[in-house]
Structures are given as structure tokens and as C-alpha cells.
Design a protein around this motif. Structure first.
Motif, mmCIF file in Angstrom:
data_model
loop_
_atom_site.group_PDB
_atom_site.id
_atom_site.type_symbol
_atom_site.label_atom_id
_atom_site.label_comp_id
_atom_site.label_asym_id
_atom_site.label_seq_id
_atom_site.Cartn_x
_atom_site.Cartn_y
_atom_site.Cartn_z
ATOM 1 N N LEU A 154 -4.971 24.059 44.951
ATOM 2 C CA LEU A 154 -4.635 23.489 46.251
ATOM 3 C C LEU A 154 -5.666 22.442 46.673
ATOM 4 C CD1 LEU A 154 -3.427 26.488 48.491
ATOM 5 C CD2 LEU A 154 -2.073 24.582 47.609
ATOM 6 N N GLY A 155 -6.922 22.774 46.422
ATOM 7 C CA GLY A 155 -7.990 21.837 46.787
ATOM 8 C C GLY A 155 -7.868 20.519 46.044
ATOM 9 N N SER A 156 -7.444 20.603 44.778
ATOM 10 C CA SER A 156 -7.315 19.381 43.980
ATOM 11 C C SER A 156 -6.139 18.513 44.441
ATOM 12 C CB SER A 156 -7.152 19.734 42.498
ATOM 13 O OG SER A 156 -5.890 20.367 42.269
ATOM 14 N N LYS A 157 -5.165 19.128 45.116
ATOM 15 C CA LYS A 157 -3.982 18.405 45.591
ATOM 16 C C LYS A 157 -4.023 18.117 47.087
ATOM 17 C CE LYS A 157 -1.987 18.761 41.524
ATOM 18 N NZ LYS A 157 -1.755 17.589 40.650
ATOM 19 N N ALA A 158 -5.049 18.590 47.754
ATOM 20 C CA ALA A 158 -5.108 18.502 49.218
ATOM 21 C C ALA A 158 -5.038 17.053 49.718
ATOM 22 C CB ALA A 158 -6.371 19.173 49.732
ATOM 23 N N ASP A 159 -5.788 16.155 49.093
ATOM 24 C CA ASP A 159 -5.809 14.755 49.552
ATOM 25 C C ASP A 159 -4.439 14.102 49.385
ATOM 26 O OD1 ASP A 159 -8.440 14.991 50.234
ATOM 27 O OD2 ASP A 159 -9.218 14.027 48.417
ATOM 28 N N LEU A 160 -3.785 14.388 48.264
ATOM 29 C CA LEU A 160 -2.469 13.798 48.006
ATOM 30 C C LEU A 160 -1.441 14.333 49.006
ATOM 31 C CD1 LEU A 160 -0.508 12.113 46.380
ATOM 32 C CD2 LEU A 160 -0.317 14.002 44.739
#
Length: 243
Positions: A154-160
Motif C-alpha cells: 500500500l505504501g508503494s502505491k500510496a502516491d499513485l
């Protein structure tokens, strides 16, 4: 076609593109293996907890049964002792005592059997509870491991996700409210894509739905020519044409 209407239709298509991208991303996150393990572990833990609760309820019933049976045995033993310590009596009274003693003996044997059965049940309940404790603990550990992994994803996709949502919020302000209401109805019905381009012969003003391929009736062709969009009579998608 009015330029402002054309721009709103283009914005709707832009909104749809971002919306579908975000939905696909969320769908991928929902189907991620770590998320599946989390849900499976949560169910296993809840099942184990329910089993423990059931066992504790059964244990309470068993303890009550022990108390009742032990009380009956104590009372029966007391009657045995009383009858055995009485003075000499007549033959008739002796026979009556013998019958009563025999009845008490049978009841005592029945009570003893019930105690044995209750003991077996209590062992089964204890074993079942112990197994549930192990299962619950293992489920907790698996859940924690899967949650840590999922949170990293989730953290890796949060910005997107944040960027896509911000774009949707901004574009929505520029959309035609009536048209967007139609879009949301189609989304609620899980009709994707909700908006499709018109296909067919533009020169003859004879269009087909870009979603299901159905040819538009005369009224549909007239509507799409006047306002740039219409609804398909078959699949109900929004058909746009702003060329």
C-alpha cells in the motif's frame, strides 16, 4: 457542436480513464496474495475464538452436571449408610429395605455412568479448546505477517492512488452534472466502460454503439448530433461523438 459541450465530453472521457485506472489498481490491491492471507487468517482466528467461547460454555454446563451428579451420589451414599445401620426389623420391612437398596444401587450405578460420560465429554472439550488456541495463535501470526507485507505494498502505491484521486476530484468539478449522474448510475451497475465513442458513418449520421455495437435509432442519431452524446437503448452506455 458547441465548444464548451465538446470540452465537457472530453473531460468525461479523461475522468473515465483516470477512474478505471484507479479501480484497476484498487482491484489489484484487493486481490493481492497478502490481502487474501489476511482475510483467511482473520476468518480462522474468528472461528477459533468462537470455538473457544463454545468450549467455555460447554465447560460451564459440564461443571454444573458434575455438581448435580456429585450431589446425587452423596445423597444416595448417605441413604445407603442410614439403611445399613438400622436395627433389626421384620421380614416385610427387611424386604422393603432390600427393594429400596436395590433401587438406590441402580440409581447410583446410573449416576456413576453419567459421571464417566461427563468426564469423557470434558476431555473432548478441553482438547478441542486447546486445538482452537493453537489455531488462533497461528492465525494471529499469519495475519500480522501478511498485514506487514500488505502495508508495504500500500505504501508503494500510496502516491499513485493519491494522485489519481486528486485528478478525479479536480476533473469532476468541470463535468456536466447531468452527464456525470448518468455516468455514476452506470458505474453502480458495474457497466465498464460507462462511456464509449460512437462508431459508424459520420457523414450519413448513422452511428453504432462503441460498446455493444448496436445501431442507433433515428432519434439516437439526432440526439448525438445535437448534444454530442446519447444513451444506448441496448447496453445503456453513454455514447459520445465530438469530432
Amino acid at each position: 457542436m458547441d465548444e464548451q459541450v465538446k470540452q465537457k465530453l472530453q473531460k468525461l472521457l479523461e475522468y473515465q480513464k483516470k477512474d478505471i485506472e484507479l479501480r484497476k489498481l484498487n482491484d489489484q490491491l484487493g486481490k493481492d496474495e497478502s490481502r487474501i492471507v489476511m482475510n483467511r487468517s482473520r476468518r480462522a482466528f474468528n472461528d477459533a475464538k468462537q470455538t473457544i467461547d463454545d468450549c467455555e460454555a460447554q465447560a460451564g454446563t459440564i461443571l454444573d452436571s458434575y455438581a448435580d451428579l456429585q450431589s446425587y451420589i452423596d445423597e444416595t451414599e448417605k441413604l445407603f449408610n442410614e439403611l445399613g445401620s438400622m436395627d433389626e426389623v421384620s421380614d416385610e420391612e427387611l424386604e422393603a429395605r432390600i427393594r429400596k437398596l436395590d433401587s438406590l444401587r441402580q440409581k447410583f450405578a446410573s449416576a456413576e455412568k453419567k459421571l464417566h460420560d461427563t468426564e469423557e465429554k470434558s476431555k473432548a472439550v478441553c482438547n478441542k479448546r486447546a486445538d482452537a488456541l493453537k489455531t488462533g495463535k497461528a492465525a494471529q501470526q499469519k495475519f500480522a505477517e501478511a498485514k506487514e507485507k500488505y502495508n508495504k505494498l500500500l505504501g508503494s502505491k500510496a502516491d499513485l492512488i493519491s494522485s489519481l484521486q486528486a485528478s478525479l476530484d479536480a476533473i469532476k468539478k468541470e463535468l456536466d452534472p447531468k452527464l456525470f449522474a448518468e455516468y455514476e448510475k452506470l458505474v453502480a451497475d458495474n457497466k465498464f466502460p460507462p462511456v464509449v465513442p460512437a462508431a459508424g458513418d459520420e457523414k450519413k449520421n448513422a452511428f453504432n454503439c462503441g460498446g455493444c455495437g448496436l445501431g442507433l435509432p433515428q432519434s439516437g442519431n439526432a440526439t448525438i448530433a445535437n448534444q454530442g452524446w446519447c444513451r444506448c437503448d441496448n447496453c445503456h452506455r453513454i455514447i459520445v461523438n465530438f469530432k
